[in-house]
Design a protein around this motif. Structure first.
Motif: not given
Length: 109
Positions: A26-29, A33-35, A63-66, A98-99
């Motif tokens: 949610l926060l990243r996509l 937001m930056s890490f 963790r995001f990648q996983l 989202r890409d």
């Protein structure tokens, strides 16, 4: 009608991820937001140094990648996505969900 069912099932699958993964997605996509910013939000002032902030940002990046991989595997196992090797590489690489157009509906509500 079918698209609504797919969206609904995809949301259900996303919600099976651990809470930290859901929040990170949610926060990243959605909030873009930056890490480092995510670390600051999640740490709630508990970081003692810039080095600790950097380490935690690296941990969240992994963790995001996983989390993206787990979500993609859930979608594939449910028949909601049939990704080619190249599309999986893009999804698991530098691109965000989202890409990848077929997954854009996962980022809503």
């Amino acid at each position: 009608f079918m698209r609504t069912e797919v969206k609904s099932r995809a949301r259900e699958l996303r919600e099976t991820l651990p809470d930290e993964d859901q929040q990170l997605l949610l926060l990243r996509l959605e909030r873009d937001m930056s890490f480092r910013d995510i670390v600051l939000v999640l740490a709630d002032g508990e970081l003692s140094s810039d080095a600790e902030l950097t380490r935690e940002a690296a941990r969240l990046r992994k963790r995001f990648q996983l989390a993206k991989e787990r979500l993609a595997q859930l979608l594939i196992s449910e028949g909601l996505a049939d990704l080619s090797h190249e599309a999986r590489e893009s999804l698991f690489g530098f691109l965000s969900l989202r890409d990848v157009q077929p997954f854009s509906f996962l980022l809503k509500g």
